[in-house]
Design an enzyme around this catalytic site. Structure first.
Site, short mmCIF file in Angstrom:
data_model
loop_
_atom_site.label_atom_id
_atom_site.label_comp_id
_atom_site.label_asym_id
_atom_site.label_seq_id
_atom_site.Cartn_x
_atom_site.Cartn_y
_atom_site.Cartn_z
N GLU A 163 30.68 45.87 44.55
CA GLU A 163 31.25 47.19 44.81
C GLU A 163 30.35 48.03 45.72
OE1 GLU A 163 33.88 47.71 40.75
OE2 GLU A 163 32.13 48.99 40.98
N CYS A 204 43.30 39.65 47.56
CA CYS A 204 42.76 38.30 47.37
C CYS A 204 43.86 37.24 47.49
CB CYS A 204 42.05 38.19 46.02
SG CYS A 204 40.47 39.07 46.01
N GLU A 206 36.82 36.62 44.55
CA GLU A 206 37.58 35.54 45.18
C GLU A 206 37.33 35.50 46.69
OE1 GLU A 206 40.29 37.21 41.85
OE2 GLU A 206 38.66 37.91 43.14
#
Length: 160
Positions: free
Chosen positions: A64, A115, A75
């Site tokens: 993050e 993702c 992912e």
């Protein structure tokens, strides 16, 4: 006018022990990767592990940033690393484990929309399906035989 029904077929396992030894090993790699997540804002840690057709396993965790769009999901971290390090290898399987650090997460957590689109790009690029296994911290594990199963009507290069 014509109505079209789109269905997804998923396999649901009661727990990780029902999986094959190879898939359990991949899930364990995702668990280890989850420990490296940097998620001080969401408190939601995710780990991903990819099995490539050359036998290599590549992992990733979410990272993050205070500027939220600058972060990256586990992912995509794993996929982009695999693409950079092993550009000719195909992704055979993906394992994802996700959960909150402030409450127990027992429900299977699928990849987010961004993702799914990134996984779709690689599935189309390699012209082969990617088996995807996902779960929360504990509990049921869901298997999809391909990303196309999770993201029907995929947007890909054919539209460009």
């Amino acid at each position: 006018m014509k109505e079209v029904k789109i269905e997804s077929v998923l396999t649901v396992y009661d727990n990780i022990e029902e999986l094959s030894k190879d898939v359990i090993s991949l899930m364990e790699k995702a668990m280890e990767a989850r420990q490296n997540a940097y998620a001080p804002y969401s408190k939601f840690n995710v780990g991903a592990a990819l099995l490539l057709d050359n036998g290599e396993v590549v992992t990733g965790s979410n990272q993050e940033n205070a500027s939220y769009p600058s972060g990256l999901c586990a992912e995509r971290t794993a996929i982009y690393y695999a693409g950079a390090k092993y550009p000719k290898a195909k992704i055979v399987q993906m394992a994802i484990i996700a959960g909150s650090t402030i409450k127990q997460t027992m429900s299977p957590i699928p990849p987010c929309g961004a993702c799914r689109q990134a996984i779709a790009e690689y599935e189309v690029k390699q012209d082969a399906p990617i088996e995807i296994y996902f779960m929360g911290e504990t509990g049921k594990v869901v298997k999809s035989n391909s990303l196309a199963n999770l993201l029907p009507l995929v947007f890909d290069k054919s539209f460009l």
